[in-house]
Structures are given as structure tokens and as C-alpha cells.
Design an enzyme around this catalytic site. Structure first.
Site, PDB file in Angstrom:
ATOM      1  N   HIS B 326       0.811  -1.223   0.000  1.00  0.00           N
ATOM      2  CA  HIS B 326       0.000   0.000   0.000  1.00  0.00           C
ATOM      3  C   HIS B 326       0.837   1.263   0.000  1.00  0.00           C
ATOM      4  O   HIS B 326       0.412   2.288  -0.520  1.00  0.00           O
ATOM      5  CB  HIS B 326      -0.952   0.009   1.200  1.00  0.00           C
ATOM      6  N   GLY B 327       2.007   1.199   0.572  1.00  0.00           N
ATOM      7  CA  GLY B 327       2.802   2.423   0.555  1.00  0.00           C
ATOM      8  C   GLY B 327       4.115   2.261   1.279  1.00  0.00           C
ATOM      9  O   GLY B 327       4.297   1.362   2.107  1.00  0.00           O
TER      10      GLY B 327
END
Lengths: 303, 476
Positions: B326-327
Site C-alpha cells: 500500500h505504501g
């Protein structure tokens, strides 16, 4: 396929009708943009021109100035549009002696195309006849003002028009004459918090907009126009809630502009004690009474 | 180009008309048209990154072809490895380079040493995590001999860059999407109508639910020290709906747009906030990613085979990698860790696969037990979202400190209208829980009533939409 297309077309008819009505509304009902454009194009003998955002729009009343003046500022008008407007009109104002330009907390760091005023650029283009480089030819909003604003805002604007009978919120000299009241100290404190939050963009990058101010100054120099660089008054609570470091930087840039340019006079009214709470409509806007005081103060700098 | 803009409202009908009227006769030309439309769609953000999509596509196309030609194990491994290196290398550089450099610098500084390495100003190409995973699944499936490679380069390029799902999924499998590019698509009225309904629903979720929640979330998360514990709790509550409306809305529009062009994409969300435990939640939330991790990470690691300790290890690995996907921030890794942690009781009790049925089927009002199960699952998900939304770990911890203060039981300063609106929305989701989506309303026999519902939604979208916010999942 034909069935689908005909069903979609039928479904879209009422939506398109509403869209067209909104378009007609925006194109035919005069507002601050159309009115100011009309006035500035008509009055060639202006000697003092005021530019800036809502602080000058409500805060400087040309009627109180001894020279013929026009207030071309507008709500949320950024330095980007100040520059475009000035460049467009300066050649048609042969008598122009002074340009009053405000530098506020957000002026020098404000980015182009911020959420708050993302729709305004289309109004400058369509209703003030400005060439706005931010708008590309392929942007559909360039061709439809109804597409630039959310429907609920259009509806609110329409209701406003129905109630007041006009969308124009300024007098013949361009001054925003609708801020007439004030609020109590408690409400002022609350408003100061709300507005300070809104105005704190966290940016300390002054380069782009400082350069724009300098370009305006240079253009003025070439036309022998004096610049009054003004920091408009604000409620102390509001000032104290914002970054002191940024205020200092604004102060030093304004002083620097004054030092390096012979045609610039700096007028710092930010913390001027003559303005009391009853001169303000809210935390950062003067009301009519405050505007009178402010305008008379500025008038002392005009020959 | 955002789905919720005028630009897309002009782009999509043009594509639809050209696709069905001009290019219908020749499937190859239709596919070339889709590739060009998709590249144009992507170029509206940043044309410079088109090269990355092209590179991923060309590498995996040829790796796929060569994999099919050789049976030699070492060669097949080398081919797979080359695809992994190129795809994950690009992803790693653009998405994780600065994260790892900064993390290493911090670790070194803990030991009083400094690491001489500088971060770079790297722009993250939109959708890179999505199309990288999609194209990787193609190569891995060929390597595993689950699918045959395609000889049709145009179909493959269309599969990788298909604009409805290019930038934020659903992450499609080659086995589902690729064959659809290789066979003639027929226009289907009911499929198109369903596509339009999904687009309408997606716009509603994005512009009304997500964008209105975003206003409150941005304010509360930015100025959290000023708010009471109860308000902070509602900040997290609104974020739960913001991210749901944002991402599932995007997926709905993507699936709906694909349907208009005759494609079936996989369902990505299925009323996740009605889940009765975390296992069910992950079968209903971002389904295309969950199943991707299941098939390409969890099962290769051994899945639930072997000892319980190994099973738990696999679960933790999948959730941590999912967080990292996701990041490039520790907050996402902790978010994944929290989910793994709360997954543990399900594994220990072996109840993770429970609740594959429709909750309280046939009943209008849920039982108290169901309400408790849904509520407790939602609470865990909601609290984990704080890490997902926070800018850094310190921010998240301070936010939690704020929530779990004495003021948790004070009256929150939030819009009651918004809370009520979300509650009503969830009632509709509950009532439609056995349907594929909220607007599957064919059971309403009255056509005028169905049309009235569509108009009602259009009105709500126009009148109550919040300030336009970027899609959250674009940053991933």
C-alpha cells in the site's frame, strides 16, 4: 444498442435542461466579474487602482480617496490574477498614478489552481476577458461556466439572486459594500481560529509570487506609476494564530521590495492600533466603518 | 483522467461509440483502439510514465512466449526471475527507494553511525502497483503452467493497460481478462445497463460518501490535538467510510465502464463493513488484491499446510507485505501487522473460513449476535485505519492517545447529518447484502420507480457532493 442510446438520451434530457438553464443563468445575470469588467473598461480616467483579494475588496473604499479610484480586487483574487488584470488594463488607463496592491498572509505563497478558487479562473476568462494561461483549450470548463461549479453552489447562487435581485456585491467604484456589521469578541475569536486554519497553507516558498509582484512593480515603473504595497489590518487574534516566522518573511520581502524599487511605498496596517474590533466584519475583513478608516489612512499617501 | 470529472464524462461516451460503431467489425482493430485509448487515458496524468507500462508489457509478453517454448527448469526459472526483477525492480525503485534509504539511515543513526546515501526526488507513477501485479500474475501463471501464453501482442498490451482498471484495479488475472480480449465481444443491453448502474453507484460512493467524509477526516486528522477522544473516534469512523467510498466507488466505475465495452471484471468489494469476522472482511475488501496475495504469496509459502506456527508465520508475512504494497511508510506495515494480529484468534480457533454465507439470510433485521459480530469486526478495522491514514507512526500513536482519553465519552463535535447519512447507507447495504451491488434493483418491477431511484441518486450526487478529492488508492 439503439434501445440503450435512446434510453440514455431520454434519461439525460432533464439533466441537460438543468445544465443549460444554469449556463444561461451564469451568462446573463451580471455579477462582480462582469460588472467590474464593464466599469474598468468604461472609466479611462482612473488615477488610483486597487488590486487584491477580499481584504481590499471590502477594505478599501475608493469614495474615500481624494483621487479618482477604482477597486478591481475581488474575493479570493490571487496575485496571479492581479497581474493578469493589471497587464490587461494598464494601457487603457493613461491617468493612472497609483496602484494599491495588498500583500496578505496567503498572497506570496498561494499556489495557482487551489481548490477554493479553482472555478474562478473560468469566470476571469469568460467574464473579464482575460487570457488565462492556466486554462487549456481542450478543457471543457472553458466553454461552460455551469460545469465549473458544483450544482449546490449554483443553486445557492441562484437562490441568492432570487432573494437580493442581484449578484453584484460592489458599488460603482468596485468596493464590496455588503460587509456592514460586526460580531462580538467571542465570535471574533472563534472566527479567527477558523480563518487562521484555512489560511495556513504550510508553504514558505515565496519565489513565484514575489517574482510576480516584482513584475507588476517593473511594469508600473515603466509607466511612472507609484505602488502602495499594503498589508491590510486584521484582528490581533488572527495574526497571532498564524506562523510568526512567515509574517516575518512577508515583512522582510515587502521591505526588500520597497528598498530596491524607488516607486514602492510600504504601508503596514496589519497591527495598526487605530483599528478596533468594531471595525471588522470578521477576523480578517474590515466592515464599512473599518474600510472608511483604512481608505482615509491610505489617502494620506496620495498626492 | 479522473472518473469523477467532466473529462471522463466526455471521454467514455466517445470511446463507447467508436468502439461499438466504428471498430466493431474487426476485433484486432478494436483491441488496438483500446490500447490507444488506454494509453491516452494514462497520458492525461503523465505521459512520461507510459514507457514503464510499455516496458512491463513487452518484457512479460516475451517472457511468456519463451516460457512456453522451454521445458528446461533452470531456463524457466531464469525467465521468471527476469520478469520479477524488471517488474519488481521498477516498482521498488519508484515506490520504495526513498523509504528503504531513509529506514537504513535511521537504523544506522541508532548505532551512532551515519549512512552516506541520499534520497531522490522520485515521482510515483500512478497505478504502478496495480498493473505490475497484474502483469506479474500472467508470467507466474504461465510458469506454473496454469495458462497458455498469448501470441497476440495487441491483446496482451490491451490486457495490461485496459483503462477502466489500469490505475486502481481491480487487479485482474490473465485467466479471466485476457481471453476476453481474444474473443469477439457482443453488445449486451442488460450488461450495459448494469454497467451504467455501477458507474452511477460508484460516482455516488466517491462524490457523496468519500468526498464528504474527506472534509471531516482532513480537518480532524490535521488538528487532532484540538479534538476530544469521541471526535477523534469519529474521525477514524469517517475515514473508514472515506476509503471505502473512494476505493469501492472507483472499482464500481471501473467494472461498470468495462461492462459498457463488453468486459467482465472481477468484483472488488462486497459490503465489507457487514463482515462478521476479519476472515470474512478480507474476502470482501479489495478482493482482487487479497486473492492475488493468497495465490502468489500465501499459498507458495505453504498456506495453512504444515504446523500452526508456520501457518501463523505465513499470515503475518502476507499481511506485512500487503501493508508494504500500500505504501512506503511504516504506518502501512503496522496496519498490516494489526490485521495479522487480530487474525490470530481466528487461526487458533480455525474460524477464519467461517461466514461464507449471507448473514441472517432472509431476515430484514439482523440478530443481536450478528450485530455484535459486525460491530466488533468493524471496530477492529476502524482502529487499524488510523495507522493507514496517519502521516507517520508518531501521528498515529498520538491520535490513539487522543481517542483513548477521558473525553472519549464526551459528545463529539461532528456532523450528525453525516453520521445519520452513513447509517442509512449501511441499512441499504444490509438490505441488498445478497446482491452483487447496491443498485441491483431488477426485483423492482416498476420501471418508473427504478428510474426515480436513478434520478434521486443523480440529484444527490449533484447536490450533496463534497469538494473533489483525489482517489486515495492512486497513491498506491
Amino acid at each position: 444498442m439503439k434501445k440503450l442510446l435512446s434510453h440514455i438520451s431520454l434519461f439525460l434530457i432533464p439533466i441537460c435542461v438543468v445544465w443549460m438553464l444554469a449556463e444561461v443563468f451564469y451568462r446573463t445575470v451580471p455579477n462582480n466579474y462582469t460588472y467590474k469588467h464593464e466599469q474598468i473598461s468604461k472609466n479611462k480616467d482612473i488615477e488610483v487602482l486597487v488590486l487584491g483579494d477580499s481584504h481590499t475588496f471590502y477594505g478599501i473604499n475608493p469614495e474615500q480617496l481624494s483621487l479618482k479610484a477604482y477597486n478591481l480586487s475581488n474575493v479570493s483574487q490571487t496575485i496571479y490574477f492581479d497581474k493578469l488584470l493589471f497587464e490587461k488594463h494598464v494601457n487603457n488607463l493613461p491617468n493612472l498614478k497609483y496602484l494599491i496592491l495588498s500583500v496578505e498572509y496567503t498572497t506570496l505563497t498561494q499556489e495557482d489552481n487551489t481548490q477554493e478558487d479553482i472555478w474562478r479562473k473560468y469566470f476571469y476568462k469568460a467574464q473579464m476577458d482575460l487570457e488565462v494561461p492556466l486554462i487549456q483549450w481542450y478543457n471543457p470548463k472553458k466553454y461552460s461556466l455551469a460545469l465549473t461549479r458544483k450544482f449546490n453552489n449554483t443553486w445557492k447562487t441562484f437562490k441568492d439572486y432570487r432573494e437580493k435581485g442581484t449578484l453584484i456585491g460592489c458599488d460603482a467604484n468596485g468596493w464590496g459594500n455588503t460587509y456592514l456589521a460586526t460580531v462580538n469578541a467571542i465570535e471574533m475569536k472563534r472566527l479567527a481560529h477558523v480563518v487562521a486554519k484555512k489560511h495556513e497553507d504550510g508553504s514558505m516558498d515565496f519565489s513565484v509570487n514575489s517574482n510576480r509582484v516584482q513584475q507588476i512593480i517593473d511594469l508600473c515603473k515603466s509607466k511612472n506609476i507609484e505602488i502602495l504595497l499594503v498589508n491590510m489590518p486584521s484582528v490581533p487574534e488572527y495574526v497571532s494564530l498564524l506562523k510568526s516566522e512567515k509574517w516575518k518573511k512577508i515583512d522582510s520581502i515587502c521591505n526588500h521590495l520597497k528598498t530596491i524599487n524607488t516607486n514602492v511605498t510600504r504601508i503596514d496596517l496589519l497591527n495598526d492600533k487605530q483599528f478596533t474590533l468594531k471595525d471588522f466584519q470578521d477576523a480578517d475583513h474590515l466592515n464599512a466603518e473599518g474600510a472608511k478608516k483604512c481608505s482615509l489612512t491610505l489617502n494620506q499617501y496620495l498626492d | 483522467m479522473l472518473f469523477n470529472t467532466i473529462d471522463f464524462a466526455i471521454f467514455m461516451p466517445i470511446i463507447f461509440l467508436l468502439y461499438w460503431f466504428v471498430f466493431k467489425r474487426n476485433i484486432k482493430i478494436q483491441n488496438i483502439f483500446l490500447v490507444l485509448a488506454s494509453y491516452f487515458f494514462y497520458a492525461c496524468w503523465d505521459w512520461r510514465f507510459l514507457g514503464l507500462i510499455f516496458l512491463s508489457s513487452i518484457v512479460d509478453y516475451f517472457v511468456g512466449l519463451y516460457l512456453a517454448k522451454t521445458e528446461q527448469k533452470s531456463k524457466r526459472k531464469a525467465l521468471l526471475l527476469s520478469s520479477l526483477i524488471v517488474n519488481l525492480g521498477i516498482l521498488g525503485f519508484f515506490k520504495y527507494y526513498n523509504f528503504f534509504i531513509e529506514s537504513f539511515q535511521e537504523v544506522f543513526s541508532l548505532f551512532g553511525r551515519s549512512l552516506e546515501s541520499s534520497t531522490l526526488h522520485i515521482l510515483l507513477p500512478v497505478g504502478i502497483s496495480f498493473y505490475t501485479f497484474q502483469t506479474l500474475s500472467y508470467t507466474i501463471d504461465i510458469y506454473r503452467k496454469r495458462i497458455e501464453p498469448t501470441n497476440n501482442v495487441v491483446s496482451f498490451f490491451a490486457f495490461v493497460s485496459f483503462f477502466p482498471q489500469l490505475v486502481a484495479g481491480p487487479i485482474e488475472r490473465a485467466s479471466n481478462l485476457l481471453p476476453q480480449f481474444e474473443r469477439k465481444r457482443e453488445f449486451d443491453y442488460s450488461k450495459s445497463i448494469d454497467g451504467l448502474r455501477l458507474i452511477l453507484l460508484g460516482l455516488f460512493k466517491k462524490m457523496v460518501i468519500a468526498d464528504n467524509c474527506a472534509l471531516a477526516v482532513n480537518e480532524i486528522f490535521a488538528y487532532y490535538p484540538e479534538y476530544s477522544g469521541s471526535t477523534l473516534f469519529f474521525g477514524a469512523f469517517f475515514f473508514a467510510f472515506q476509503i471505502y467510498g473512494d476505493f469501492s466507488g472507483y472499482s464500481d466505475i471501473a467494472i461498470g465502464s468495462a461492462r459498457l465495452l463488453g468486459f467482465d471484471l472481477m468484483q472488488n468489494f462486497n459490503s465489507p463493513y457487514l463482515s462478521r469476522n476479519l476472515g470474512e472482511f478480507w474476502r470482501r475488501w479489495h478482493i482482487s488484491l487479497s486473492t492475488w496475495f493468497r495465490d502468489y504469496v500465501y499459498i507458495p509459502l505453504g498456506g495453512n499446510k504444515g504446523s500452526q506456527a508456520k501457518w501463523i508465520r505465513n499470515i503475518f508475512i502476507v499481511f506485512l507485505v500487503s501493508g508494504l504494497w500500500h505504501g512506503a511508510n511504516w504506518t502501512f506495515i503496522i496496519w498490516g501487522f494489526i490485521h495479522a494480529l487480530f487474525f490470530m484468534p481466528l487461526i487458533l480457533k480455525k474460524t477464519n473460513a467461517n461466514f461464507k454465507d449471507v448473514a441472517d439470510e432472509g431476515k430484514i433485521i439482523p440478530s443481536l449476535k450478528t450485530i455484535f459480530q459486525i460491530g466488533s469486526t468493524f471496530l477492529i478495522v476502524l482502529l487499524a485505519w488510523v495507522f493507514f491514514r496517519a502521516e507517520n507512526v508518531t501521528h498515529a500513536l498520538l491520535y490513539f492517545e487522543g481517542i483513548f482519553s477521558a473525553s472519549l465519552f464526551s459528545i463529539p463535535t461532528v456532523s450528525r447529518g453525516l453520521v445519520l447519512f452513513l447509517f442509512i447507507y449501511m441499512i441499504f447495504e444490509w438490505l441488498q447484502r445478497d446482491k452483487k451491488h447496491l443498485l441491483e434493483i431488477d426485483f423492482i418491477n416498476s420501471k418508473p420507480l427504478r428510474i426515480a431511484i436513478y434520478y434521486c441518486l443523480v440529484f444527490i450526487i449533484f447536490y450533496f457532493s463534497g469538494d473533489t478529492q483525489p482517489f486515495i488508492y492512486f497513491q498506491f
